[in-house]
Design a protein around this motif. Sequence first.
Motif, short mmCIF file in Angstrom:
data_model
loop_
_atom_site.label_atom_id
_atom_site.label_comp_id
_atom_site.label_asym_id
_atom_site.label_seq_id
_atom_site.Cartn_x
_atom_site.Cartn_y
_atom_site.Cartn_z
N ALA A 1 0.31 -0.96 0.14
CA ALA A 1 0.04 -0.09 -0.27
C ALA A 1 0.84 1.20 -0.07
N GLY A 2 2.45 1.02 0.49
CA GLY A 2 2.52 2.12 0.96
C GLY A 2 2.28 3.15 1.43
N ASP A 3 2.75 4.16 1.12
CA ASP A 3 2.42 5.58 1.51
C ASP A 3 0.80 6.42 1.98
N VAL A 4 0.09 5.23 1.07
CA VAL A 4 -1.60 5.08 1.10
C VAL A 4 -2.25 4.67 2.71
N ARG A 5 -3.11 6.01 2.97
CA ARG A 5 -3.83 5.41 3.80
C ARG A 5 -4.21 4.04 4.41
N THR A 6 -3.75 3.38 5.05
CA THR A 6 -3.79 1.31 5.77
C THR A 6 -5.10 1.16 6.45
N LEU A 7 -6.31 0.75 6.63
CA LEU A 7 -6.91 0.40 7.19
C LEU A 7 -7.26 -0.78 7.38
N VAL A 8 -6.40 -0.87 8.74
CA VAL A 8 -6.03 -2.93 9.01
C VAL A 8 -7.70 -3.51 10.14
N LEU A 9 -8.23 -4.91 9.23
CA LEU A 9 -9.55 -4.75 10.00
C LEU A 9 -9.34 -6.29 10.65
N TRP A 10 -9.82 -5.82 11.96
CA TRP A 10 -9.43 -7.66 12.54
C TRP A 10 -11.03 -7.15 13.80
N SER A 11 -11.24 -8.78 13.70
CA SER A 11 -12.57 -9.31 14.25
C SER A 11 -12.03 -10.44 15.10
N PHE A 12 -12.42 -10.98 16.78
CA PHE A 12 -12.22 -11.75 17.50
C PHE A 12 -12.79 -12.23 17.75
N TYR A 13 -12.73 -13.46 18.66
CA TYR A 13 -13.89 -13.75 20.41
C TYR A 13 -12.12 -13.25 21.42
N SER A 14 -12.76 -13.73 22.61
CA SER A 14 -11.92 -13.42 23.52
C SER A 14 -10.38 -14.61 23.70
N PRO A 15 -11.48 -15.95 24.15
CA PRO A 15 -10.47 -16.67 23.08
C PRO A 15 -9.00 -16.65 22.57
N ALA B 1 5.49 -4.15 8.53
CA ALA B 1 5.37 -3.55 8.33
C ALA B 1 3.98 -2.42 8.83
N ASP B 2 4.82 -0.84 9.30
CA ASP B 2 3.86 -0.16 9.57
C ASP B 2 4.46 1.02 9.84
N GLY B 3 3.79 1.89 10.31
CA GLY B 3 3.56 3.40 10.07
C GLY B 3 3.09 3.78 10.51
N PRO B 4 2.75 5.33 9.75
CA PRO B 4 1.65 6.28 10.30
C PRO B 4 0.94 5.82 9.63
N ASN B 5 0.62 5.58 7.92
CA ASN B 5 -0.56 5.65 7.79
C ASN B 5 -1.41 4.72 8.07
N VAL B 6 -0.60 3.77 8.97
CA VAL B 6 -1.27 2.39 9.37
C VAL B 6 -1.91 2.22 10.71
N THR B 7 -3.19 1.74 10.13
CA THR B 7 -4.31 1.75 11.35
C THR B 7 -4.86 0.97 11.61
N LEU C 1 -18.04 2.36 8.40
CA LEU C 1 -18.15 2.37 7.21
C LEU C 1 -17.77 4.04 7.18
N SER C 2 -18.10 4.86 8.58
CA SER C 2 -18.04 6.52 9.03
C SER C 2 -16.43 6.87 8.93
N LEU C 3 -15.91 5.06 9.25
CA LEU C 3 -14.56 5.47 9.93
C LEU C 3 -13.50 5.76 8.10
N VAL C 4 -13.61 4.65 7.06
CA VAL C 4 -13.51 5.02 5.89
C VAL C 4 -13.77 5.94 5.39
N ASP C 5 -15.11 6.79 5.18
CA ASP C 5 -15.11 7.84 4.62
C ASP C 5 -14.53 9.27 5.32
N ALA C 6 -14.36 8.83 7.18
CA ALA C 6 -13.04 9.87 7.60
C ALA C 6 -12.29 9.83 7.42
N LYS C 7 -11.83 8.80 6.42
CA LYS C 7 -9.64 8.46 6.27
C LYS C 7 -9.53 8.22 7.24
N GLY C 8 -9.34 7.52 8.54
CA GLY C 8 -9.31 6.91 9.02
C GLY C 8 -8.89 7.26 10.16
#
Length: 148
Positions: A17-31, A47-53, A86-93
């Motif tokens: 993704a390079g310098d593009v704002r990147t949103l990494v989504l995770w979903s999980f149970y407590s175990p 792979a990390d940087g200020p553009n990665v959330t 959806l709101s977070l994507v629209d707000a670019k993170g």
Amino acid sequence: MRFGETVEETARHIREAGDVRTLVLWSFYSPDAAALAEELKQIRQWADGPNVTHLAGGVHATAEPVQTLDAGWDMAAIGEGESTLLSLVDAKGDPAGITGLAYRDTTGNLIRTGKAKQRDLNDFPGFALKWDKFNALEITRGCIYACP
């Protein structure tokens, strides 16, 4: 949109993704929380940087948002995540003004943005032919472990 099924693949997608704002989504149970926190650490090393959330959602992030943030995620989606995402994507993170989130501000203070707006699940199809992904049939919501 990319789907990373392994730590290596997810890290590669983030790097590509390079310098593009990147949103990494995770979903999980407590175990699964501890194991996924380890995966998150590894991905951040590769792979990390200020553009990665990294946004955690699901039962664990809702029930334990502070623990989720302390484990390394940037934000925790609390409750129903459809409209929050959806709101977070629209707000670019940028989480400002978006309900349904917990995160730490630049000084480390915990911010909780209130209850997420619920959306009718019929607004979302059960499959995405474009990405050849199919959801499980959802007949109830909540923790499969019957947490109180």
